[in-house]
Write a protein that holds these residues in place. Structure first.
Motif, short mmCIF file in Angstrom:
data_model
loop_
_atom_site.label_atom_id
_atom_site.label_comp_id
_atom_site.label_asym_id
_atom_site.label_seq_id
_atom_site.Cartn_x
_atom_site.Cartn_y
_atom_site.Cartn_z
N GLY A 130 -4.50 4.60 -2.95
CA GLY A 130 -5.42 5.25 -2.15
C GLY A 130 -6.02 6.37 -2.83
O GLY A 130 -5.29 7.07 -3.34
N ARG A 131 -7.08 6.66 -2.61
CA ARG A 131 -7.74 8.10 -3.05
C ARG A 131 -8.56 8.54 -1.86
O ARG A 131 -8.90 7.84 -0.83
N TYR A 132 -9.25 9.73 -2.06
CA TYR A 132 -10.16 10.19 -0.85
C TYR A 132 -9.29 10.46 0.41
O TYR A 132 -8.13 10.90 0.43
N GLU A 133 -10.00 9.89 1.53
CA GLU A 133 -9.06 10.12 2.51
C GLU A 133 -8.59 8.94 3.17
O GLU A 133 -8.16 8.75 4.40
N LEU A 159 0.44 8.38 -8.25
CA LEU A 159 1.95 8.88 -8.55
C LEU A 159 3.10 8.10 -7.76
O LEU A 159 4.21 7.98 -8.07
N ALA A 160 2.72 7.85 -6.45
CA ALA A 160 3.58 7.05 -5.69
C ALA A 160 4.02 5.79 -6.34
O ALA A 160 5.00 5.18 -6.19
N ALA A 161 2.73 4.92 -6.79
CA ALA A 161 3.09 3.64 -7.52
C ALA A 161 4.02 4.04 -8.56
O ALA A 161 4.65 2.97 -8.92
N TRP A 182 4.75 1.79 1.95
CA TRP A 182 5.94 2.33 1.45
C TRP A 182 5.21 3.80 1.02
O TRP A 182 4.41 4.03 0.59
N SER A 183 6.33 4.92 1.23
CA SER A 183 6.07 6.01 0.90
C SER A 183 6.97 6.61 0.19
O SER A 183 8.25 6.42 0.10
N ILE A 184 6.61 7.69 -0.71
CA ILE A 184 7.86 8.28 -1.51
C ILE A 184 7.99 9.80 -0.98
O ILE A 184 9.13 10.42 -1.43
N GLY A 185 7.41 10.19 0.23
CA GLY A 185 8.09 11.23 0.97
C GLY A 185 7.04 12.17 1.79
O GLY A 185 5.83 11.68 1.73
N ASP A 186 7.30 13.05 2.30
CA ASP A 186 6.42 13.81 3.40
C ASP A 186 5.72 15.18 2.68
O ASP A 186 6.39 16.06 2.90
N TYR A 187 4.85 14.71 2.00
CA TYR A 187 3.88 15.94 1.55
C TYR A 187 2.46 15.21 1.24
O TYR A 187 2.32 14.12 1.01
N ILE A 188 1.56 16.02 0.97
CA ILE A 188 0.13 15.41 0.93
C ILE A 188 -0.14 15.51 -0.79
O ILE A 188 0.25 16.21 -1.49
N LEU A 189 -0.41 14.27 -0.76
CA LEU A 189 -0.89 13.80 -2.49
C LEU A 189 -2.35 13.71 -2.35
O LEU A 189 -3.06 13.50 -1.32
N THR A 190 -2.96 13.94 -3.64
CA THR A 190 -4.33 13.60 -4.03
C THR A 190 -4.65 11.97 -4.17
O THR A 190 -5.93 11.52 -4.11
N TYR A 204 1.01 -1.03 -0.04
CA TYR A 204 0.06 -0.21 -0.16
C TYR A 204 0.77 1.32 -0.02
O TYR A 204 1.61 1.29 0.96
N LEU A 205 0.74 2.22 -1.40
CA LEU A 205 1.45 3.22 -1.05
C LEU A 205 0.73 4.20 -0.09
O LEU A 205 -0.31 4.59 -0.29
N SER A 206 1.54 4.59 0.88
CA SER A 206 0.96 5.37 2.03
C SER A 206 1.87 6.24 2.64
O SER A 206 2.94 5.93 2.71
N PRO A 207 1.48 7.63 3.16
CA PRO A 207 2.35 8.42 3.85
C PRO A 207 2.99 7.82 5.14
O PRO A 207 3.63 8.43 5.74
N GLN A 208 2.06 6.68 5.61
CA GLN A 208 2.63 6.04 6.85
C GLN A 208 3.81 5.10 6.55
O GLN A 208 4.09 4.29 7.48
N1 4FN Z 1 -1.71 10.37 0.26
C1 4FN Z 1 0.47 13.22 5.20
C2 4FN Z 1 -0.04 13.10 6.49
C3 4FN Z 1 -1.49 12.46 6.33
C4 4FN Z 1 -2.02 12.20 5.18
C5 4FN Z 1 -1.23 12.64 4.03
C6 4FN Z 1 -1.78 12.43 2.56
C7 4FN Z 1 -3.82 10.09 -0.97
C8 4FN Z 1 -5.47 8.56 -0.13
C9 4FN Z 1 -3.30 9.08 1.43
C10 4FN Z 1 1.31 10.68 0.57
C11 4FN Z 1 2.68 10.99 0.62
C12 4FN Z 1 3.38 9.99 0.25
C13 4FN Z 1 1.70 7.39 -1.03
C14 4FN Z 1 0.20 13.17 4.14
C15 4FN Z 1 1.37 8.70 -0.59
C16 4FN Z 1 0.73 9.80 -0.13
C17 4FN Z 1 3.17 8.81 -0.39
C18 4FN Z 1 -0.80 9.23 0.02
C19 4FN Z 1 -5.27 9.97 -0.64
C20 4FN Z 1 -4.83 8.64 1.43
C21 4FN Z 1 -2.93 10.13 0.49
C22 4FN Z 1 3.01 12.84 4.89
C23 4FN Z 1 2.20 15.27 4.71
C24 4FN Z 1 2.48 14.05 7.13
C25 4FN Z 1 -3.48 11.47 1.22
C26 4FN Z 1 2.04 13.94 5.27
N2 4FN Z 1 3.60 7.96 -0.80
N3 4FN Z 1 -3.03 11.63 2.24
O1 4FN Z 1 -1.20 12.61 1.56
O2 4FN Z 1 -1.24 8.50 -0.46
O3 4FN Z 1 2.78 7.05 -1.01
#
Ligand code: 4FN
Length: 241
Positions: free
Chosen positions: A115-118, A145-147, A133-141, A87-91
């Protein structure tokens, strides 16, 4: 063959991604395959719905567990080999060359959930996801893109995807930043190409490039230098900088 199975509600995002350059070549050579699975095809809910509002209230929508589980099950059923579900995720843990090499050594087939939405129902993470896995610390929609980053960065590490030369001579292979590079013409806007590069002295050129790489890495990314095991030649140069 390395397989990437992407679960997404927007499979069309990946259409062009597969169509160009090194990835296109690798796909044609059957070194990699990139398959998209439209999450909406796996829902039993009305109007192809795949998201609902979060229990406990709060903004936005959450992707439901059931369609995701069905998609994963279907992909697994169609494969003999074991699949690593990511799961590509900020966690997640941050992607870097070292941990990509490691995961590629262990796994040949991947499911990449975007993931999408919340985000997605926590129970899917607990029950179905092997790694985050995460690509970095920023909010994505969305995770798409991470995949793409994951696929792009891993694909370059697979033997046969790059020609040998560009793979082994590349910066980051050695963990350093690139040395400055120049091409035609010799003089651009009054600025000349460094003389040494026109000298034909390959030993000197190699040393000059290594020195430039080390200087650049030390000043712009000292964190990379700390991670790297320097050989004796590199240590000697660093001392003089
Ligand atoms: N992002 C943070 C904290 C809380 C939420 C987000 C965020 C996309 C579905 C996840 C983000 C960043 C790197 C996937 C960000 C990544 C995503 C990633 C991602 C929609 C829910 C979301 C890191 C800023 C503290 C939205 C930070 N690598 N939520 O962006 O999927 O892979």
């Amino acid at each position: 063959m390395i397989s990437f199975n992407i679960i997404t509600i927007f499979p069309k995002i990946f259409k062009n991604f597969k169509k160009y350059g090194i990835l296109k070549k690798a796909i044609n050579k059957k070194i990699i395959e990139i398959k998209c699975w439209n999450l909406r095809k796996f829902t039993k809910y009305k109007r192809k719905k795949i998201d609902y509002r979060p229990y406990g209230g709060g903004p936005g929508m959450i992707m439901c567990a059931s369609p995701i589980k069905k998609a994963i099950k279907q992909i697994k059923k169609k494969n003999k080999k074991k699949l690593k579900v990511i799961y590509l995720s900020p966690q997640g843990k941050k992607i870097n060359t070292k941990n990509l090499i490691k995961i590629l050594k262990i796994n040949k087939k991947f499911i990449l959930l975007c993931g999408r939405y919340e985000g997605i129902d926590e129970r899917i993470i607990k029950q179905e996801i092997d790694e985050e896995w995460s690509i970095g610390d920023y909010i994505l929609t969305g995770g798409e893109l991470a995949a793409m980053v994951f696929i792009d960065a891993i694909s370059r590490l697979i033997p046969g995807v790059l020609n040998k030369k560009s793979f082994s001579e590349e910066s980051f292979f050695n963990g350093l930043l690139d040395y400055p590079q120049y091409t035609y013409p010799r003089v651009f806007n009054g600025e000349k190409v460094p003389k040494i590069l026109l000298s034909g002295n390959h030993k000197k050129i190699r040393l000059w490039r290594l020195k430039k790489s080390l200087i650049k890495t030390k000043s712009k990314r000292p964190d990379l230098l700390k991670l790297k095991k320097l050989n004796s030649e590199e240590k000697k140069i660093i001392k003089d900088i």
